[in-house]
Scaffold this active site. Structure first.
Site, PDB file in Angstrom:
ATOM      1  N   TYR A  72       8.349  -0.701 -14.288  1.00 28.13           N
ATOM      2  CA  TYR A  72       7.039  -0.552 -13.642  1.00 28.13           C
ATOM      3  C   TYR A  72       7.121  -0.795 -12.134  1.00 28.13           C
ATOM      4  O   TYR A  72       6.218  -0.427 -11.397  1.00 28.13           O
ATOM      5  CB  TYR A  72       6.002  -1.517 -14.257  1.00 28.13           C
ATOM      6  N   LYS A 128      17.599  -2.038 -25.404  1.00 26.99           N
ATOM      7  CA  LYS A 128      18.035  -0.707 -25.824  1.00 26.99           C
ATOM      8  C   LYS A 128      19.440  -0.574 -25.245  1.00 26.99           C
ATOM      9  O   LYS A 128      19.762   0.351 -24.493  1.00 26.99           O
ATOM     10  CB  LYS A 128      17.047   0.335 -25.259  1.00 26.99           C
ATOM     11  N   ASP A 147      13.388   0.319 -30.846  1.00 20.29           N
ATOM     12  CA  ASP A 147      12.857   1.223 -31.881  1.00 20.29           C
ATOM     13  C   ASP A 147      12.881   0.524 -33.247  1.00 20.29           C
ATOM     14  O   ASP A 147      11.909   0.584 -34.013  1.00 20.29           O
ATOM     15  CB  ASP A 147      13.616   2.560 -31.909  1.00 20.29           C
ATOM     16  N   ASP A 176       5.182  -4.658 -23.202  1.00 12.73           N
ATOM     17  CA  ASP A 176       3.838  -4.094 -23.125  1.00 12.73           C
ATOM     18  C   ASP A 176       3.501  -3.420 -24.459  1.00 12.73           C
ATOM     19  O   ASP A 176       2.453  -3.658 -25.074  1.00 12.73           O
ATOM     20  CB  ASP A 176       3.837  -3.049 -21.984  1.00 12.73           C
ATOM     21  N   ASP A 189       1.094  -5.041 -27.791  1.00 10.38           N
ATOM     22  CA  ASP A 189      -0.089  -4.358 -28.294  1.00 10.38           C
ATOM     23  C   ASP A 189       0.051  -4.062 -29.786  1.00 10.38           C
ATOM     24  O   ASP A 189      -0.913  -4.168 -30.545  1.00 10.38           O
ATOM     25  CB  ASP A 189      -0.321  -3.039 -27.545  1.00 10.38           C
TER      26      ASP A 189
END
Ligand code: NAD
Length: 360
Positions: A144, A194, A226, A250, A254
């Protein structure tokens, strides 16, 4: 010793839920013999109305003075027509995070046993205990913020670029927060990366392994993002603390929040080197503001996080959490939780706050 707390109620239901949170904190003060000094200040839309600025200088001074910041919620239709950079959320929350370098976002996803039916997961998956997961998300680095970033022209083609960068010190400091949190909980940590395709995540894994050497009691495992997103739905009980970078955190926080099914119950903490900010996950809920029906539990559980993470008052934090659990077991429900079932009693914001304070 007096513990200094900045109180920023904000807009909409913010002041309503904050009043109940302070009631609970007063009770903690009496029961656990600790003294809190509160200073209240304007933030968000109410600060724009009074001072022309969502994060005025007076509020900055109060936050500078405090050891911890309690934040209600900001925003609402009244300020939605302002330019984006002046709107309450962007002009209040982002500058606070920046000013105090709040790099660690802690978001518990808890399903209390009494609210198991709110979860979208099947009862075979949930069992009868609910679950309690803490997602620790890095908040000020990663893709980000990495440079270069932008849309560039190259050989007559447009190219959109984001850059995933993590320095070892950024990974180390967030990993320490996650290990420290695990030490205060069930001592199990899942670090998400990852590393099979992203080089920055190879470094992530190496640094997390290094930090783990200082926490031999914590059981560490690594999961690819994943796989982690599947495992959360398959069996949430396998997780205690989840550590992730900015983007993966993030998304996973959620997902974990959604598994609880009740936004009025979810607290959060954003921690820096010097102080922490504690706020409910929900917003200012303008549709129910002023009606006295908001669920104060997320704000009250944010107080519990403040007690635990800023003031190291673990027993007091647990007393608040178990008081919330107890009133739910007794059937008390604010409107958002009420299903009209046998044994349930619909209560107002104030009645819920009173009951929780009494049970401490
Ligand atoms: P919201 O979280 O305010 O509300 C979503 C829904 O959940 C609404 O139906 C609301 O009534 C309900 N709800 C939320 N909290 C509740 C509670 N404690 N008890 C009972 N019901 C509750 O999200 P939104 O509607 O998308 O946003 C409303 C305003 O809040 C917007 O201006 C938004 O920008 C702002 N917002 C602020 C923050 C923050 O201050 N950190 C976070 C999210 C949204």
């Amino acid at each position: 010793m007096t513990l200094k707390v900045a109180v920023l109620p904000g807009d909409g239901i913010g002041p309503e839920v904050m009043e109940e949170a302070l009631k609970v904190l007063d009770r903690v003060s009496a029961k656990f013999n600790v003294e809190f000094e509160y200073r209240e200040a304007l933030i968000g839309g109410s600060a724009i109305d009074a001072k022309g600025n969502a994060f005025p200088d007076e509020t900055k001074e109060v936050c500078d003075w405090a050891d911890a910041i309690l934040f209600g919620a900001v925003g609402g239709p009244k300020w939605e027509s302002l330019p984006p950079e002046k709107q309450p959320e962007r002009a209040a929350l982002l500058p606070i995070r920046k000013r105090y370098e709040l790099f660690a976002n802690l978001r518990p996803a808890i399903v209390f046993p009494a609210l198991i039916e709110s979860s979208p997961l099947k009862s075979e998956v949930l069992g009868d205990k609910g679950f309690d997961i803490l997602v620790v998300r890095e908040l000020t680095g990663g893709i980000y913020f990495g440079q270069p970033k932008g849309i560039f022209e190259e050989n007559g083609q447009k190219k959109g670029v984001d850059t995933l960068v993590y320095y070892d010190w950024e990974i180390r400091r967030i990993a320490k927060v996650a290990f420290d949190a695990a030490m205060k909980r069930d001592k199990r940590l899942a670090s998400i990366d990852k590393a099979n395709v992203l080089t920055s995540m190879v470094l992530w894994r190496q640094v997390v392994e290094e930090v783990a050497k200082d926490y031999p009691e914590v059981e560490l495992r690594h999961l690819y993002v994943d796989n982690a997103s599947m495992q959360l739905i398959r069996d949430p009980h396998q997780f205690d603390v989840i550590l992730a970078g900015n983007m993966f955190g993030d998304i996973l926080s959620d997902e974990a929040a959604m598994l609880t099914g009740s936004i009025g119950m979810l607290p959060s903490a954003s921690l820096g080197e010097s102080k922490g900010l504690y706020e409910p996950v929900h917003g200012s809920a303008p549709d129910i503001a002023g009606k006295g029906i908001a669920n104060p539990c997320a704000m009250i559980l944010s107080v519990a996080m403040m007690l635990k993470y800023s003031f190291n008052l673990k027993d007091a934090a647990e007393a608040v959490e178990s008081a919330v659990s107890q009133v739910l077991d007794e059937g008390l429900r604010t409107a958002d939780l009420y299903r009209g079932k046998k044994g349930e009693r619909k209560v107002t914001t104030k009645e819920m706050g009173d009951a929780i304070a009494e049970r401490i």
